[in-house]
Design an enzyme around this catalytic site. Structure first.
Site, mmCIF file in Angstrom:
data_model
loop_
_atom_site.group_PDB
_atom_site.id
_atom_site.type_symbol
_atom_site.label_atom_id
_atom_site.label_comp_id
_atom_site.label_asym_id
_atom_site.label_seq_id
_atom_site.Cartn_x
_atom_site.Cartn_y
_atom_site.Cartn_z
ATOM 1 C CG ASP A 51 -33.736 1.082 4.199
ATOM 2 O OD1 ASP A 51 -33.276 1.441 5.329
ATOM 3 O OD2 ASP A 51 -33.817 -0.238 4.205
ATOM 4 C CD GLU A 129 1.057 11.431 -9.043
ATOM 5 O OE1 GLU A 129 1.614 12.235 -9.490
ATOM 6 O OE2 GLU A 129 1.669 10.429 -8.412
ATOM 7 C CD GLU A 131 1.329 3.195 -7.706
ATOM 8 O OE1 GLU A 131 2.400 3.865 -7.833
ATOM 9 O OE2 GLU A 131 1.263 2.385 -6.570
ATOM 10 C CD GLU A 212 3.665 2.759 -10.679
ATOM 11 O OE1 GLU A 212 4.762 2.181 -10.567
ATOM 12 O OE2 GLU A 212 3.836 4.112 -10.754
ATOM 13 C CD GLU A 220 0.953 6.796 -11.007
ATOM 14 O OE1 GLU A 220 1.572 5.921 -10.431
ATOM 15 O OE2 GLU A 220 1.116 7.863 -11.212
ATOM 16 C CG HIS A 269 2.254 8.076 -4.832
ATOM 17 N ND1 HIS A 269 3.110 7.564 -5.823
ATOM 18 C CD2 HIS A 269 2.523 7.409 -3.922
ATOM 19 C CE1 HIS A 269 3.831 6.640 -5.394
ATOM 20 N NE2 HIS A 269 3.196 6.293 -4.279
ATOM 21 N NE ARG A 339 10.521 9.282 -7.414
ATOM 22 C CZ ARG A 339 9.363 9.780 -7.788
ATOM 23 N NH1 ARG A 339 8.109 9.148 -7.645
ATOM 24 N NH2 ARG A 339 9.610 10.722 -9.077
ATOM 25 C CD GLU A 358 4.827 11.663 -4.738
ATOM 26 O OE1 GLU A 358 4.225 10.748 -5.087
ATOM 27 O OE2 GLU A 358 5.932 12.337 -4.717
ATOM 28 N NE ARG A 360 6.953 8.143 -2.271
ATOM 29 C CZ ARG A 360 6.634 7.714 -3.665
ATOM 30 N NH1 ARG A 360 6.476 8.607 -4.650
ATOM 31 N NH2 ARG A 360 7.191 6.616 -4.111
#
Length: 470
Positions: A51, A129, A131, A212, A220, A269, A339, A358, A360
């Site tokens: 459904d 990755e 967390e 972390e 993580e 990430h 970062r 990456e 973030r």
């Protein structure tokens, strides 16, 4: 696996139940179970009915019947359910047998098909990755006369003086000092290792785990890179395992991005690269060892980032994570090593095969099929239009004067802002019929009515502290 191999596995492992799983539109896994005798090779073609009107954001009651079609390559023996094999399914219309456009997995599949049709690349690799937090207790409620939440963890700094879970162990994690502590301060080491080993036994390629930064059980677990669709499938399987291993130990896991105020939130990430004919396309001699194509891909992601965040940071809580000083990127720029930028070029990716970016900004509450697909579509748009990403941000943002920092565009400050950005910038998602206008409109409607407005209408506990005696 092929359908025949799945059936052989069921006989070999004496499977008695088959759990059929799929992801709804907002990003929650759903399932139902059949006896193994009801599964045959034809089931992988004909599918099974359910459904669709009872699933958020899908069918109306007068067109409720839909099909789940098991995908044999996703078969996994469930480590928590007796004699049960689980499979992820695609969703189809039972009359036309066409793939359902609001099935998130279908959007991801179409993104891969569109990528190949452009001739730019034939594989988009994603290394995710996630967390998350593992708490010992959680309580929350909201009704007409009260609203509250209560979190607790034996690791929580607030238990050092003997809180609700105070044990006199003296090994609590100080606020924002949770990165890589040794046991017994890291009280979740064995639990995370159990998650890692269970995942690998289930065919989910986990490459590492660690504590972390935040206090109170932030963890993580990292997935090995895989093609877009496979990486999203793997994340769904991993989240299922994390929640169930935590429950097995009397704890509770959450992928809510910012459950604790004044501490680090949880991100997802996203490592990303494009390949063609077995060759990496992001490796070159430019900034950070990147190719011109990679820089254009970065330009596309940054240009469309506010709209992407409507999918990759899809909750009102997501934007409480974007606070300067808490490791979440607030500047829509890129950098080699830095970062604090939305896109980082990993310095340890020195070989051409490991060259990647990456992203973030995403968080683990996202629907990974939609988030991965949106990032890929933005990158392809950047390559097609040769979008310049601008200058990198290689300085420490905390040392920059306000006027210089103000030159860099910022992430949206609320889900409402991200949804508005999506409303105004989604043509790049429509190419190849990957995201349809119906998908975009339904997403905007759902997020606005079910989440943004719902939160806006309810008093916040801190408002009592601010205004009760006004």
């Amino acid at each position: 696996m092929t359908p025949r191999e799945v059936l052989a596995l069921c006989r070999q492992k004496e499977i008695q139940a088959v759990d059929l799983r799929f992801m709804d539109f907002p990003g929650m896994q759903k399932h139902f179970t059949i006896p193994v005798e009801a599964l045959d090779e034809q089931s992988f073609e004909d599918g099974l009915t359910f459904d669709g009107s009872s699933i958020h954001g899908w069918q109306a009651i007068n067109e409720s019947d839909m099909l789940v079609v098991p995908q044999p390559e996703t078969a996994m023996i469930d480590p928590f359910m007796a004699s049960t094999l689980a499979m992820t399914c695609n969703i189809q219309d039972p009359i036309t047998r066409s793939d359902y456009n609001r099935d998130p997995r279908n959007v991801a599949r179409k993104a891969e098909v569109y990528m190949r049709s452009t001739g730019i690349a034939d594989i988009a690799y994603f290394g995710l990755e996630p967390e998350f937090f593992i708490f010992d207790q959680v309580r929350f409620d909201q009704n007409e006369h009260e609203g509250f939440y209560h979190l607790d963890s034996v690791e929580g700094e607030w238990n050092r003086g003997g809180g609700e879970l105070g044990t006199g162990r003296g090994q609590q994690v100080r606020r924002r000092e949770g990165y890589f502590p040794m046991p017994p301060t890291d009280s979740l080491q064995e639990l995370r290792t159990e998650i890692m080993l269970t995942a690998r036994e289930c065919g989910i390629d986990v490459i590492g785990q660690h504590h972390e930064v935040a206090t109170a059980g932030q963890c993580e677990v990292d997935l090995k890179f895989a093609p877009l669709l496979a990486s999203a499938d793997a994340l769904l399987g991993l989240k299922y395992l994390i929640k169930n291993v935590a429950a097995k130990h009397g704890k509770t896991a959450t992928f809510m991005p910012k459950p604790i105020w004044n501490d680090n939130g949880s991100g997802l990430h996203m490592h990303f690269s494009l390949w063609k004919s077995g060759e990496p396309l992001f490796s070159g001699s430019g900034y950070g060892g990147m190719s011109e194509l990679a820089m254009h891909a970065i330009g596309g992601i940054l240009k469309h980032a506010p709209a992407i965040l409507a999918f990759s940071c899809p909750t009102t809580n997501s934007y409480k994570r974007f606070v300067p000083g808490f490791d979440a990127p607030v500047n829509l720029t890129y950098s080699f090593r830095n970062r604090s930028a939305a896109i980082r070029i990993p310095v340890h990716a020195s070989s051409s095969e490991s060259r990647r970016i990456e992203f973030r900004c995403p968080d683990p509450a996202c629907n990974p099929y939609l988030a991965n697909a949106a990032v890929l579509m933005a990158a392809l748009d950047g390559v097609q239009r040769k979008i310049d990403p601008g200058m990198p941000l290689d300085k420490d943002v905390y040392d920059l004067p306000t006027e210089e920092l103000g030159e860099y565009p910022k992430v949206p400050t609320s889900l409402a802002d991200a949804v508005e950005a999506l409303r105004n910038d989604h043509d790049f998602l429509l190419r190849g019929d990957v995201f349809t206008e119906d998908v975009i409109d339904t997403w905007i409607w759902y997020k606005t009515e079910r989440e943004i407005e719902a939160v806006r209408q309810r008093p916040h506990p801190w408002e009592f502290a601010l205004y009760y005696d006004a």
